[in-house]
Scaffold this motif. Structure first.
Motif, PDB file in Angstrom:
ATOM      1  N   TYR A   1     -21.123  19.800 -33.367  1.00  0.00           N
ATOM      2  CA  TYR A   1     -21.580  21.124 -33.896  1.00  0.00           C
ATOM      3  C   TYR A   1     -21.807  21.060 -35.371  1.00  0.00           C
TER       4      TYR A   1
ATOM      5  N   MET B   1     -22.210  23.034 -39.204  1.00  0.00           N
ATOM      6  CA  MET B   1     -22.140  24.154 -39.774  1.00  0.00           C
ATOM      7  C   MET B   1     -22.163  23.732 -41.281  1.00  0.00           C
TER       8      MET B   1
ATOM      9  N   VAL C   1     -18.413  18.658 -36.580  1.00  0.00           N
ATOM     10  CA  VAL C   1     -17.334  18.634 -35.676  1.00  0.00           C
ATOM     11  C   VAL C   1     -18.036  18.088 -34.343  1.00  0.00           C
TER      12      VAL C   1
ATOM     13  N   ALA D   1     -17.135  17.746 -31.394  1.00  0.00           N
ATOM     14  CA  ALA D   1     -16.333  18.513 -30.169  1.00  0.00           C
ATOM     15  C   ALA D   1     -16.019  17.498 -28.758  1.00  0.00           C
TER      16      ALA D   1
ATOM     17  N   PRO E   1      -4.827  19.688 -25.445  1.00  0.00           N
ATOM     18  CA  PRO E   1      -4.551  20.895 -26.498  1.00  0.00           C
ATOM     19  C   PRO E   1      -5.742  21.549 -27.219  1.00  0.00           C
ATOM     20  N   SER E   2      -5.368  22.760 -27.753  1.00  0.00           N
ATOM     21  CA  SER E   2      -6.472  23.580 -28.125  1.00  0.00           C
ATOM     22  C   SER E   2      -7.035  22.699 -29.273  1.00  0.00           C
ATOM     23  N   GLY E   3      -8.537  22.841 -29.361  1.00  0.00           N
ATOM     24  CA  GLY E   3      -9.273  22.032 -30.140  1.00  0.00           C
ATOM     25  C   GLY E   3      -9.811  20.809 -29.572  1.00  0.00           C
ATOM     26  N   SER E   4      -9.314  20.368 -28.276  1.00  0.00           N
ATOM     27  CA  SER E   4      -9.566  19.116 -27.857  1.00  0.00           C
ATOM     28  C   SER E   4     -10.866  18.845 -27.349  1.00  0.00           C
ATOM     29  N   GLY E   5     -11.449  19.995 -26.954  1.00  0.00           N
ATOM     30  CA  GLY E   5     -13.016  19.783 -26.350  1.00  0.00           C
ATOM     31  C   GLY E   5     -13.235  20.483 -25.062  1.00  0.00           C
ATOM     32  N   LYS E   6     -12.007  21.332 -24.358  1.00  0.00           N
ATOM     33  CA  LYS E   6     -12.400  21.663 -23.092  1.00  0.00           C
ATOM     34  C   LYS E   6     -13.531  22.689 -22.962  1.00  0.00           C
ATOM     35  N   SER E   7     -13.416  23.789 -23.815  1.00  0.00           N
ATOM     36  CA  SER E   7     -14.133  24.630 -23.788  1.00  0.00           C
ATOM     37  C   SER E   7     -15.753  24.144 -23.808  1.00  0.00           C
ATOM     38  N   THR E   8     -15.889  23.177 -24.750  1.00  0.00           N
ATOM     39  CA  THR E   8     -17.285  22.588 -25.102  1.00  0.00           C
ATOM     40  C   THR E   8     -17.616  22.176 -23.880  1.00  0.00           C
TER      41      THR E   8
END
Ligand code: ADP
Ligand code: MG
Length: 245
Positions: free
Chosen positions: A19, A21, A26, A28, A47-54
């Motif tokens: 990503y 910006m 980043v 991801a 954990p949060s921010g580890s790239g799961k949603s991406t």
């Protein structure tokens, strides 16, 4: 599941998503390589921010990688444009979300029928669509509530409708993003039981979760950290939701 002879449903090579910006970027996802065979039940943790949603967005053809390849049932989807991805998505992917994402003024049955209206692979008559949607509601134990709107259903029942909707188009994969995140533990167990039953019938399931308890319903757990896979293990003491329905 050691299905080494079968072609993978999902074949991912060196997948990277950056990503940008302004001046900063980043990573991801940073060089993810993974195969998922037909009939697997995979949990993706981290954990949060580890790239799961991406990762989920790319798997679900909502986004595409900056580099690397993603082949879904033999089709390289990493280079497709938005419209092409939308078609693949409707044909091959059944989504289940944390927040159910049902249409609120619409009955359970109509919610389940909706993907059939956009289907390129099923051209069913009205009666055929009804029958298919009713069959999927019956599969998740909601045959009698077909005419209820989401507000007339509990959270667990709403998620069952969402699972039925995800199934109606016979997708190659079921992709569930924190499907029990809004449910109490007993209802979570019931929903995971439905995923286990579907998987036992041969459905390939990819589940995104940050909860260890929930990941233990799967057969295999892949853990992400900082956009990379840090472990890939078979679940040894698998939880079973059998007998809870
Ligand atoms: P997770 O779902 O595991 O919490 P994400 O995939 O949401 O992780 O995020 C991975 C990394 O990418 C994080 O550092 C996050 O801040 C960043 N990120 C996610 N989405 C965007 C975006 N649209 N623009 C910029 N950075 C993003
Ligand atoms: Mg996330």
């Amino acid at each position: 599941m050691a299905a080494s002879s079968a072609e993978p449903v999902i074949r991912i090579r060196d997948l990277t998503r950056v990503y940008r910006m302004g001046d900063s970027e980043v990573r991801a996802l940073d060089g993810v390589t993974l195969d998922v065979a037909p009939g697997e039940f995979l949990a993706v943790m981290g954990p949060s921010g580890s790239g799961k949603s991406t990762f989920m967005n790319i798997l679900g053809c909502l986004d595409r990688p900056t580099s690397g390849t993603y082949v879904l049932e033999g089709t390289d989807v990493s280079t497709l444009d938005r419209n092409e991805r939308a078609g693949i998505r409707n044909d091959k992917i059944g989504f289940v979300f944390q927040s159910f994402n049902l249409l609120s003024r619409t009955s359970a049955l109509e919610n389940v029928e909706l993907p059939l209206l956009y289907s390129r692979k099923h051209r069913l008559s009205d009666a055929g669509q009804l029958e298919k949607a009713r069959g999927c509601l019956a599969k998740v134990g909601l045959a009698e509530r077909w005419d209820h709107t989401p507000a007339q259903l509990s959270g667990g029942q709403q998620q069952r409708v969402a699972v039925a909707r995800a199934l109606v188009n016979d997708p190659a994969i079921l992709l569930a993003d924190e499907p029990t995140g809004n449910l109490d533990s007993r209802t979570s167990d019931e929903i995971m039981g439905i995923f286990q039953e579907l998987n036992e019938e041969g459905k390939t399931v990819v589940l995104i979760t940050h909860e260890h308890d929930i990941a233990e319903y799967a057969r295999r757990v892949v853990a992400f950290r900082d956009g990379r896979i840090v472990s890939d293990d078979v679940v040894k003491e698998r939880r079973s939701a059998k007998g809870t329905r």
